[in-house]
Design a protein around this motif. Sequence first.
Motif, PDB file in Angstrom:
ATOM      1  N   ALA A   1       0.851  -1.170   0.000  1.00 27.89           N
ATOM      2  CA  ALA A   1       0.000   0.000   0.000  1.00 27.89           C
ATOM      3  C   ALA A   1       0.896   1.232   0.000  1.00 27.89           C
ATOM      4  O   ALA A   1       1.686   1.417   0.905  1.00 27.89           O
ATOM      5  CB  ALA A   1      -0.890  -0.012   1.249  1.00 27.89           C
ATOM      6  N   ASN A   2       0.806   2.036  -1.033  1.00 24.22           N
ATOM      7  CA  ASN A   2       1.627   3.242  -1.145  1.00 24.22           C
ATOM      8  C   ASN A   2       0.744   4.474  -1.295  1.00 24.22           C
ATOM      9  O   ASN A   2      -0.205   4.464  -2.056  1.00 24.22           O
ATOM     10  CB  ASN A   2       2.532   3.176  -2.382  1.00 24.22           C
ATOM     11  N   GLY A   3       1.120   5.535  -0.616  1.00 30.03           N
ATOM     12  CA  GLY A   3       0.503   6.828  -0.819  1.00 30.03           C
ATOM     13  C   GLY A   3      -0.766   7.041  -0.028  1.00 30.03           C
ATOM     14  O   GLY A   3      -1.615   6.193   0.041  1.00 30.03           O
ATOM     15  N   ALA A   4      -0.921   8.201   0.596  1.00 30.39           N
ATOM     16  CA  ALA A   4      -2.152   8.592   1.296  1.00 30.39           C
ATOM     17  C   ALA A   4      -1.941   9.955   1.888  1.00 30.39           C
ATOM     18  O   ALA A   4      -0.945  10.190   2.542  1.00 30.39           O
ATOM     19  CB  ALA A   4      -2.499   7.596   2.399  1.00 30.39           C
ATOM     20  N   ASP A   5      -2.888  10.854   1.689  1.00 32.32           N
ATOM     21  CA  ASP A   5      -2.785  12.173   2.306  1.00 32.32           C
ATOM     22  C   ASP A   5      -4.069  12.529   3.042  1.00 32.32           C
ATOM     23  O   ASP A   5      -4.438  13.667   3.142  1.00 32.32           O
ATOM     24  CB  ASP A   5      -2.389  13.236   1.269  1.00 32.32           C
ATOM     25  N   GLU A   6      -4.739  11.513   3.567  1.00 33.04           N
ATOM     26  CA  GLU A   6      -5.947  11.729   4.348  1.00 33.04           C
ATOM     27  C   GLU A   6      -5.617  11.772   5.836  1.00 33.04           C
ATOM     28  O   GLU A   6      -4.480  11.593   6.221  1.00 33.04           O
ATOM     29  CB  GLU A   6      -6.965  10.621   4.076  1.00 33.04           C
ATOM     30  N   GLU A  14      -8.620   7.597   8.219  1.00 30.47           N
ATOM     31  CA  GLU A  14      -8.730   7.141   6.840  1.00 30.47           C
ATOM     32  C   GLU A  14      -7.493   6.349   6.426  1.00 30.47           C
ATOM     33  O   GLU A  14      -7.611   5.337   5.736  1.00 30.47           O
ATOM     34  CB  GLU A  14      -8.938   8.325   5.902  1.00 30.47           C
ATOM     35  N   VAL A  15      -6.311   6.811   6.841  1.00 34.44           N
ATOM     36  CA  VAL A  15      -5.079   6.103   6.513  1.00 34.44           C
ATOM     37  C   VAL A  15      -5.089   4.720   7.157  1.00 34.44           C
ATOM     38  O   VAL A  15      -4.794   3.711   6.507  1.00 34.44           O
ATOM     39  CB  VAL A  15      -3.827   6.894   6.950  1.00 34.44           C
ATOM     40  N   TRP A  30      -7.491   2.427   5.410  1.00 33.40           N
ATOM     41  CA  TRP A  30      -6.947   2.064   4.109  1.00 33.40           C
ATOM     42  C   TRP A  30      -5.844   1.001   4.247  1.00 33.40           C
ATOM     43  O   TRP A  30      -5.837   0.008   3.533  1.00 33.40           O
ATOM     44  CB  TRP A  30      -6.425   3.333   3.441  1.00 33.40           C
ATOM     45  N   VAL A  31      -4.923   1.204   5.191  1.00 27.63           N
ATOM     46  CA  VAL A  31      -3.829   0.249   5.405  1.00 27.63           C
ATOM     47  C   VAL A  31      -4.380  -1.089   5.896  1.00 27.63           C
ATOM     48  O   VAL A  31      -3.940  -2.156   5.465  1.00 27.63           O
ATOM     49  CB  VAL A  31      -2.769   0.809   6.373  1.00 27.63           C
ATOM     50  N   GLN A  33      -5.629  -2.836   2.876  1.00 23.59           N
ATOM     51  CA  GLN A  33      -4.544  -3.263   1.990  1.00 23.59           C
ATOM     52  C   GLN A  33      -3.750  -4.447   2.554  1.00 23.59           C
ATOM     53  O   GLN A  33      -3.202  -5.243   1.798  1.00 23.59           O
ATOM     54  CB  GLN A  33      -3.580  -2.101   1.712  1.00 23.59           C
ATOM     55  N   ASN A  70       3.331   3.554   3.619  1.00 20.71           N
ATOM     56  CA  ASN A  70       3.771   2.359   2.911  1.00 20.71           C
ATOM     57  C   ASN A  70       3.613   1.193   3.865  1.00 20.71           C
ATOM     58  O   ASN A  70       4.234   1.162   4.910  1.00 20.71           O
ATOM     59  CB  ASN A  70       5.224   2.503   2.467  1.00 20.71           C
TER      60      ASN A  70
END
Length: 154
Positions: A96-101, A105-106, A109-110, A113, A135
Motif C-alpha cells: 500500500a503506497n501513498g495517502a494524504d488523508e 482514513e489512513v 486504508w492500510v 490493503q 507504505n
Amino acid sequence: MHLRDSVEKQNEYVLNFAKHVIATTDAKTSNLVFSPASINVVLSFLAAKSGGSTADHILSLLQASSTSDLDTVSSMIVTGILADRTASGGPTISVANGADEVVKEVNKWVKNQTRGQITNLLSSVPPETDLIFANALFFHGKWDKEFNPKLTKD
C-alpha cells in the motif's frame, strides 16, 4: 539510457540499502520483512512529485536519467514483482503506497490493503504535516525452511 540499465542501477541501490538494513538488524531478536521494491516505488513517487533539487538528488541516488525512467521501472515493479501469485501457488504480497488523508482514513486504508494484519499504522499526525505518504507491506507465503514455532512470541 536503456530500460535494462536503469532497472539494474536502481536495483543496485535498493539492494545495497537492504543489505545495510539486514546487516544492522539483530537477526536473533528481530523479525524483518523488507521490501526494496517498495523503497524504489516510494523514491520514484517522491522524485516525480517533488521536482527541483529533491528530484535531482533522488535521480542521482538511483542513478536514473529522468523521472520518466523511474516511472517505467516503478510500473514494472508494481505489475510484475508485486503481482499477486496466489492462484498459481506463489506468495501473496500486498503493498500500500501513498495517502494524504487523516489518521482514521489512513489506518482504514492500510488495514484493508494488509488484509487486517496492520490496523494502526498511525496514531497521530503533527499539525504542521502537509502530506502523509504511507507504505505498508503484507506478505504471506510458504517458507523454504520452516522455523521452530517455540522461538516466536507475541
